[in-house]
Motif scaffolding. Structure first.
Motif, PDB file in Angstrom:
ATOM      1  N   LEU A 141      -3.332  21.114  21.560  1.00 36.80           N
ATOM      2  CA  LEU A 141      -2.594  20.242  20.653  1.00 36.80           C
ATOM      3  C   LEU A 141      -2.786  20.678  19.207  1.00 36.80           C
ATOM      4  CD1 LEU A 141      -3.145  16.623  22.039  1.00 36.80           C
ATOM      5  CD2 LEU A 141      -0.960  17.732  21.639  1.00 36.80           C
ATOM      6  N   ALA A 142      -4.012  21.087  18.879  1.00 33.18           N
ATOM      7  CA  ALA A 142      -4.292  21.522  17.511  1.00 33.18           C
ATOM      8  C   ALA A 142      -3.458  22.739  17.132  1.00 33.18           C
ATOM      9  CB  ALA A 142      -5.781  21.825  17.354  1.00 33.18           C
ATOM     10  N   GLN A 143      -3.306  23.711  18.062  1.00 35.82           N
ATOM     11  CA  GLN A 143      -2.497  24.888  17.734  1.00 35.82           C
ATOM     12  C   GLN A 143      -1.026  24.519  17.574  1.00 35.82           C
ATOM     13  OE1 GLN A 143      -0.050  26.657  19.596  1.00 35.82           O
ATOM     14  NE2 GLN A 143      -0.080  25.224  21.319  1.00 35.82           N
ATOM     15  N   ALA A 144      -0.595  23.474  18.285  1.00 33.31           N
ATOM     16  CA  ALA A 144       0.793  23.021  18.137  1.00 33.31           C
ATOM     17  C   ALA A 144       1.004  22.297  16.815  1.00 33.31           C
ATOM     18  CB  ALA A 144       1.169  22.106  19.298  1.00 33.31           C
ATOM     19  N   LEU A 145      -0.105  21.841  16.181  1.00 30.96           N
ATOM     20  CA  LEU A 145      -0.020  21.096  14.929  1.00 30.96           C
ATOM     21  C   LEU A 145      -0.316  21.947  13.706  1.00 30.96           C
ATOM     22  CD1 LEU A 145      -1.956  17.936  16.150  1.00 30.96           C
ATOM     23  CD2 LEU A 145       0.474  18.014  15.558  1.00 30.96           C
ATOM     24  N   ILE A 146      -0.722  23.185  13.924  1.00 30.27           N
ATOM     25  CA  ILE A 146      -1.246  24.017  12.848  1.00 30.27           C
ATOM     26  C   ILE A 146      -0.243  24.204  11.714  1.00 30.27           C
ATOM     27  CG2 ILE A 146      -0.549  26.269  13.757  1.00 30.27           C
ATOM     28  CD1 ILE A 146      -4.055  25.530  12.460  1.00 30.27           C
ATOM     29  N   HIS A 147       1.051  24.206  12.040  1.00 28.02           N
ATOM     30  CA  HIS A 147       2.085  24.421  11.028  1.00 28.02           C
ATOM     31  C   HIS A 147       2.752  23.117  10.594  1.00 28.02           C
ATOM     32  CE1 HIS A 147       3.850  24.458  14.983  1.00 28.02           C
ATOM     33  NE2 HIS A 147       5.077  24.395  14.507  1.00 28.02           N
ATOM     34  N   GLN A 148       2.097  22.001  10.912  1.00 26.25           N
ATOM     35  CA  GLN A 148       2.570  20.668  10.530  1.00 26.25           C
ATOM     36  C   GLN A 148       4.027  20.435  10.952  1.00 26.25           C
ATOM     37  OE1 GLN A 148       1.692  20.682   6.284  1.00 26.25           O
ATOM     38  NE2 GLN A 148      -0.390  19.975   6.641  1.00 26.25           N
ATOM     39  N   PRO A 149       4.292  20.511  12.256  1.00 22.84           N
ATOM     40  CA  PRO A 149       5.682  20.391  12.729  1.00 22.84           C
ATOM     41  C   PRO A 149       6.214  18.965  12.634  1.00 22.84           C
ATOM     42  CG  PRO A 149       4.193  20.426  14.588  1.00 22.84           C
ATOM     43  CD  PRO A 149       3.344  20.665  13.370  1.00 22.84           C
ATOM     44  N   GLU A 150       7.512  18.871  12.565  1.00 27.74           N
ATOM     45  CA  GLU A 150       8.166  17.568  12.562  1.00 27.74           C
ATOM     46  C   GLU A 150       8.332  17.014  13.973  1.00 27.74           C
ATOM     47  OE1 GLU A 150      11.853  17.795  10.285  1.00 27.74           O
ATOM     48  OE2 GLU A 150      11.052  19.585   9.306  1.00 27.74           O
TER      49      GLU A 150
END
Length: 311
Positions: A141-150
């Motif tokens: 989950l953290a890697q999916a959030l790394i770029h601050q996605p919408e």
């Protein structure tokens, strides 16, 4: 933040999904429910730009997944069913590596922020291979959030976890869904009932229902169900309740409670409470009894049952 219109995908002669139409808004956790092979993963792969549809359109964060695929990928965080992790790297090194791949400035600071978001900042220096499966899922989950996605798209995020790990991951998803659009694929119906604001039920490549669990229950049964807990001899209580205008099918249940129904828009609970107390009973509890999402799902996917589609 997600808009799908007439989305269709064929694998040769087999149609995996057929004319899907749905939307998901910012701040909403939408559950995408269906049995294995129903078309959930195919839809999510299209929404993340992994593969194109055969027909139809999908707009994610304002961009077309086919015509503007790179723009979509910048704004989507994706957690596949099996999260690809490098187990010989520490959590912070792995996330910094993922941030560097995306050309994110100050990548180490961003990696640490992502760890904080999933509650693993105290395991930053731990090797991923030494972490529990639940923790590794949170690293995913953290890697999916790394770029601050919408938009977050999660494919079976709690599969294979033990009960404690499931609770950990669900709590993280609920928190993330307050600021983002979250599309969550699962076939664990209780999971969707606990964390999703709305559910889409897909079967054989088609959406057969779309609504909140509560509204689906009301549409299927045509009535609201309420459970009463009282102190006193209950043999006569169902008869008393059935005399109240609007009350239907009051009966004593095996657990000692009394359950009754009433039509939506005809709330009889105040009158029921007055009758119970006036008749000498101590009213201990009155609560709604919803049809479980599992019951809803089984009802909708029965082979002989017509589809229920919201307008």
């Amino acid at each position: 933040m997600i808009r799908v219109e007439n989305l269709t995908k064929d694998y040769g002669s087999r149609r995996a999904i057929s004319n899907l139409n749905f939307e998901a808004e910012q701040g909403e956790v939408v559950g995408f429910l269906g049995p294995n092979g129903a078309g959930k993963t195919t839809t999510m792969r299209i929404l993340t730009g992994y593969m194109p549809p055969t027909e139809g359109t999908a707009i994610v964060a304002g961009y077309d997944v086919v015509e503007e695929s790179l723009e979509v990928r910048k704004r989507v965080g994706y957690v596949p069913e099996t999260v690809p992790l490098y187990t010989d790297m520490t959590a912070i090194d792995y996330l910094q590596f993922m941030a560097d791949l995306r050309h994110i400035p100050e990548s180490k600071d961003r990696a640490y922020e992502a760890l904080q978001m999933v509650g693993l900042e105290n395991r930053a220096e731990s090797y991923i291979g030494s972490l529990s499966k639940g923790m590794r899922q949170r690293i995913g989950l953290a890697q999916a959030l790394i770029h601050q996605p919408e938009v977050l798209i999660l494919d079976e995020p709690t599969i294979g976890l033990d009960p404690a790990q499931v609770v950990e991951v669900r709590n993280v998803i609920k928190s993330l869904g307050k600021q983002r659009t979250v599309l969550l694929s699962t076939h664990i119906l209780s999971e969707a009932q606990q964390i999703c604001d709305r559910v889409l039920i897909i079967n054989k490549g088609k959406i057969i229902a779309e609504d909140t669990p509560e509204n689906l229950q009301a549409r299927l049964t045509g009535s609201e169900r309420v459970s009463l807990q009282v102190r006193g001899e209950m043999d006569e209580l169902p008869k008393l309740l059935n005399k109240i205008k609007g009350v239907q099918h009051a009966e004593v249940k095996p657990d000692g409670s009394v359950e009754f129904q009433f039509a939506p828009g005809q709330d009889v609970r105040p009158e029921v409470a007055r009758t119970v107390i006036k008749s000498g009973y101590d009213l201990l509890e009155m609560r709604p009894v919803g049809m479980s999402l599992e019951e809803i799902f089984l009802e909708l996917t029965r082979e002989d049952k017509p589809a229920h589609k919201s307008k």
